[in-house]
Every structure is written in structure tokens, then in C-alpha cells.
Scaffold this active site. Structure first.
Site, mmCIF file in Angstrom:
data_model
loop_
_atom_site.group_PDB
_atom_site.id
_atom_site.type_symbol
_atom_site.label_atom_id
_atom_site.label_comp_id
_atom_site.label_asym_id
_atom_site.label_seq_id
_atom_site.Cartn_x
_atom_site.Cartn_y
_atom_site.Cartn_z
ATOM 1 N N GLU A 1 50.317 31.162 36.071
ATOM 2 C CA GLU A 1 51.252 30.231 35.446
ATOM 3 C C GLU A 1 52.204 29.638 36.479
ATOM 4 O O GLU A 1 52.484 28.438 36.460
ATOM 5 C CB GLU A 1 52.061 30.934 34.344
ATOM 6 C CG GLU A 1 51.217 31.505 33.225
ATOM 7 C CD GLU A 1 50.734 32.928 33.461
ATOM 8 O OE1 GLU A 1 50.456 33.612 32.469
ATOM 9 O OE2 GLU A 1 50.621 33.351 34.641
ATOM 10 N N ASN B 1 45.966 33.243 39.797
ATOM 11 C CA ASN B 1 46.727 34.312 40.425
ATOM 12 C C ASN B 1 46.226 34.538 41.851
ATOM 13 O O ASN B 1 45.051 34.355 42.152
ATOM 14 C CB ASN B 1 46.706 35.605 39.593
ATOM 15 C CG ASN B 1 45.332 36.207 39.382
ATOM 16 O OD1 ASN B 1 44.363 35.510 39.127
ATOM 17 N ND2 ASN B 1 45.260 37.528 39.470
ATOM 18 N N VAL B 2 47.162 34.881 42.713
ATOM 19 C CA VAL B 2 46.872 35.143 44.120
ATOM 20 C C VAL B 2 47.560 36.456 44.469
ATOM 21 O O VAL B 2 48.786 36.515 44.535
ATOM 22 C CB VAL B 2 47.386 34.006 45.036
ATOM 23 C CG1 VAL B 2 47.100 34.321 46.498
ATOM 24 C CG2 VAL B 2 46.787 32.668 44.635
ATOM 25 N N GLU B 3 46.758 37.502 44.633
ATOM 26 C CA GLU B 3 47.319 38.814 44.940
ATOM 27 C C GLU B 3 47.600 38.944 46.434
ATOM 28 O O GLU B 3 47.152 38.134 47.244
ATOM 29 C CB GLU B 3 46.357 39.916 44.486
ATOM 30 C CG GLU B 3 46.207 39.972 42.986
ATOM 31 C CD GLU B 3 45.271 41.054 42.507
ATOM 32 O OE1 GLU B 3 45.278 41.302 41.297
ATOM 33 O OE2 GLU B 3 44.521 41.656 43.324
ATOM 34 N N ALA C 1 48.377 42.247 49.502
ATOM 35 C CA ALA C 1 48.365 43.682 49.766
ATOM 36 C C ALA C 1 49.725 44.310 49.471
ATOM 37 O O ALA C 1 49.805 45.463 49.061
ATOM 38 C CB ALA C 1 47.955 43.958 51.211
ATOM 39 N N ALA C 2 50.797 43.563 49.658
ATOM 40 C CA ALA C 2 52.128 44.006 49.242
ATOM 41 C C ALA C 2 52.301 43.526 47.795
ATOM 42 O O ALA C 2 52.735 42.414 47.538
ATOM 43 C CB ALA C 2 53.199 43.409 50.150
ATOM 44 N N TYR C 3 51.857 44.362 46.858
ATOM 45 C CA TYR C 3 51.714 43.969 45.453
ATOM 46 C C TYR C 3 52.801 43.073 44.861
ATOM 47 O O TYR C 3 52.479 42.089 44.211
ATOM 48 C CB TYR C 3 51.551 45.201 44.552
ATOM 49 C CG TYR C 3 50.195 45.845 44.659
ATOM 50 C CD1 TYR C 3 49.037 45.096 44.521
ATOM 51 C CD2 TYR C 3 50.080 47.197 44.909
ATOM 52 C CE1 TYR C 3 47.786 45.693 44.630
ATOM 53 C CE2 TYR C 3 48.836 47.800 45.007
ATOM 54 C CZ TYR C 3 47.697 47.038 44.869
ATOM 55 O OH TYR C 3 46.479 47.626 44.969
ATOM 56 N N CYS D 1 53.505 37.100 31.637
ATOM 57 C CA CYS D 1 54.476 38.164 31.877
ATOM 58 C C CYS D 1 55.881 37.615 31.619
ATOM 59 O O CYS D 1 56.069 36.403 31.449
ATOM 60 C CB CYS D 1 54.347 38.692 33.311
ATOM 61 S SG CYS D 1 54.895 37.539 34.592
ATOM 62 N N CYS E 1 56.968 34.872 34.066
ATOM 63 C CA CYS E 1 56.294 33.587 33.839
ATOM 64 C C CYS E 1 56.806 32.907 32.565
ATOM 65 O O CYS E 1 56.897 31.688 32.512
ATOM 66 C CB CYS E 1 54.786 33.766 33.795
ATOM 67 S SG CYS E 1 54.104 33.994 35.459
#
EC number: 3.5.4.5
Length: 145
Positions: A58, A45-47, A49-51, A90, A93
Site C-alpha cells: 500500500e 511489498n519489498v522486504e 533483511a532488517a525486518y 496493517c 498503512c
């Protein structure tokens, strides 16, 4: 599925999880998949700042598979979350996996130590799904024959 393959996928998923970029949630996730021709691809996963703009593990593994070319049929996908509670894919995914799945595609979830928490078919966690075959019209089917 062979225990050696499960072990290999688990190790790839755990390694990918360690590379996750999760400065906001601090919830790292890794995924590894194996295609029907034996190739393994992983993602994390790569988060952002703009969620809503983040990328799930996946999706990263699927992108790696597609960009490499070759087979696009997922035999098994393994997801490694943080903690001891199963980190199932989720909804988005699940649909992304479905695009490259067969009736036999297996979803395997391991904990942060690599212990198996969940193992079942994609069909069981995404019943009555919508897939590429739903977009075929009778005209397209006739042309293919």
C-alpha cells in the site's frame, strides 16, 4: 464502483503482487489504487533483511501516486495477498491511506485468485482517525478564509 474498474484494479494488484520481493516471509502482497481523476498506481511489498525496514504494498502504491504528481485523492485501493484469507492493510498503512482518503474511499481486498474477500470504507476499518484536518489551528483556518 464500476465492475470494470474493480476488475482493472484487481489485475493491477495481482500483477504487482507477482513482483513483490518477499524472500523472508514468502508472503507477497500487491496493491493498486485509483485516484479521483482516474489514474491507477500500484505497488508491492519489498522486504529487507532488517525486518522493520521493509515497505508494504500500500505504501508503494501511495508513493507512486505522490511521485507522479496530479491528484492525491484515493477513491479505491485494492490489496491482493497470498492465500484465501483477507489481507487487510496493517495499522500503519491504514493511516497512510487515510492521508489521501475521503469519507468515500473504499478498501477492497482480493485473494490470490482475484476473488473479492472484503469491501468497505476506510472509515469502517479506521474509525475516529487522525488526519490532516486535525493539524489545522483556528489561526490557519482564519488565514485560509
Amino acid at each position: 464502483m464500476d465492475e470494470a474498474v474493480i476488475g482493472k484494479l484487481t489485475q493491477h494488484a495481482l500483477a504487482a503482487r507477482n513482483n513483490a520481493y518477499a524472500p523472508y516471509s514468502h508472503f507477497q502482497v500487491g496493491a493498486a489504487l485509483i485516484t479521483d481523476d482516474g489514474q491507477v498506481f500500484s505497488g508491492c511489498n519489498v522486504e529487507n533483511a532488517a525486518y522493520p525496514e521493509g515497505v508494504c504494498a500500500e505504501a508503494g502504491a501511495i508513493s507512486a501516486m505522490v511521485s507522479a504528481g496530479g491528484s492525491r485523492v484515493i477513491e479505491t485501493i485494492t490489496i491482493a495477498g497470498k492465500g484465501l484469507i483477507p489481507c487487510l492493510p496493517c495499522g500503519g498503512c491504514r493511516q497512510k491511506i487515510r492521508e489521501f482518503a475521503t469519507e468515500r474511499t473504499c478498501v477492497l481486498v482480493v485473494d490470490e485468485n482475484g476473488e473479492q474477500l472484503f469491501k468497505d470504507s476506510l472509515h469502517s476499518i479506521l474509525p475516529f482517525s487522525f488526519g490532516p484536518e486535525n493539524l489545522e489551528t483556528s489561526n490557519q483556518k482564519e488565514q485560509a478564509e
